[in-house]
Design an enzyme around this catalytic site. Sequence first.
Site, PDB file in Angstrom:
ATOM      1  N   GLU A 213       1.004   3.855   1.824  1.00  0.00           N
ATOM      2  CA  GLU A 213       1.482   4.247   3.150  1.00  0.00           C
ATOM      3  C   GLU A 213       2.651   3.381   3.608  1.00  0.00           C
ATOM      4  O   GLU A 213       3.644   3.882   4.142  1.00  0.00           O
ATOM      5  CB  GLU A 213       0.355   4.150   4.189  1.00  0.00           C
TER       6      GLU A 213
ATOM      7  N   CYS B 174      -6.115   1.795   5.886  1.00  0.00           N
ATOM      8  CA  CYS B 174      -6.676   0.523   6.343  1.00  0.00           C
ATOM      9  C   CYS B 174      -6.054   0.168   7.701  1.00  0.00           C
ATOM     10  O   CYS B 174      -5.134   0.845   8.169  1.00  0.00           O
ATOM     11  CB  CYS B 174      -6.379  -0.565   5.303  1.00  0.00           C
TER      12      CYS B 174
ATOM     13  N   HIS C 180       0.863  -1.180   0.000  1.00  0.00           N
ATOM     14  CA  HIS C 180       0.000   0.000   0.000  1.00  0.00           C
ATOM     15  C   HIS C 180       0.904   1.235   0.000  1.00  0.00           C
ATOM     16  O   HIS C 180       2.040   1.186   0.484  1.00  0.00           O
ATOM     17  CB  HIS C 180      -0.892   0.022   1.237  1.00  0.00           C
TER      18      HIS C 180
END
Length: 189
Positions: A78, A106, A76
């Site tokens: 991040e 998430c 992801h």
Amino acid sequence: MRLPTFLVKIPLLIGSLNLIMKVKERDEIYMKMALEEAEKAGQKREIPVGAVLLKGNQVLSRDHNRSIELNDPTAHAEILVLRKAGEILKNYRLNDAVMYVTAEPCPMCASAMVHARISRLVFGTLEPKFGAVESRFKLLQNSNFNHKVEVEKGVLEKECAEILKNFFRERRGNLKEVRSREFGVWRIK
């Protein structure tokens, strides 16, 4: 001669408003960078989420979702920027860093931010199905954690939401429905 209290407080209020405006302008600048990264993800047919990690006035890292490209479910935006920043700083603790991300993180990404000790998270749009900051799990509001991440939501919210909506609208448009009595409705490319 003493000035009345309200006149003394006016310069303080104006100074505070100027600081708030500067922070908002700064947040929008870095969110625009995150949106550029999200565009890159969308062009690669990845879910269009982008992230930028800032420490002081220096961009440590910026990236976008690359799970498909890297065959890695943890890739992801991040996570990728946290990894890059850790390599640059030679430390997994990213104290005083600010994360800008186009969509609400998430659970995996929110937890990684706590472990990395980032000071502030700025995100654009809510993620109602799996968001872990506001929408579903509220992980960063958990008082049991040993680190607190300050959260600012809704920065360039309209733009951040639009890129996701367009991506999924186009994705759904490329699917064809196949009807079967036995299996119901299936969608295939």
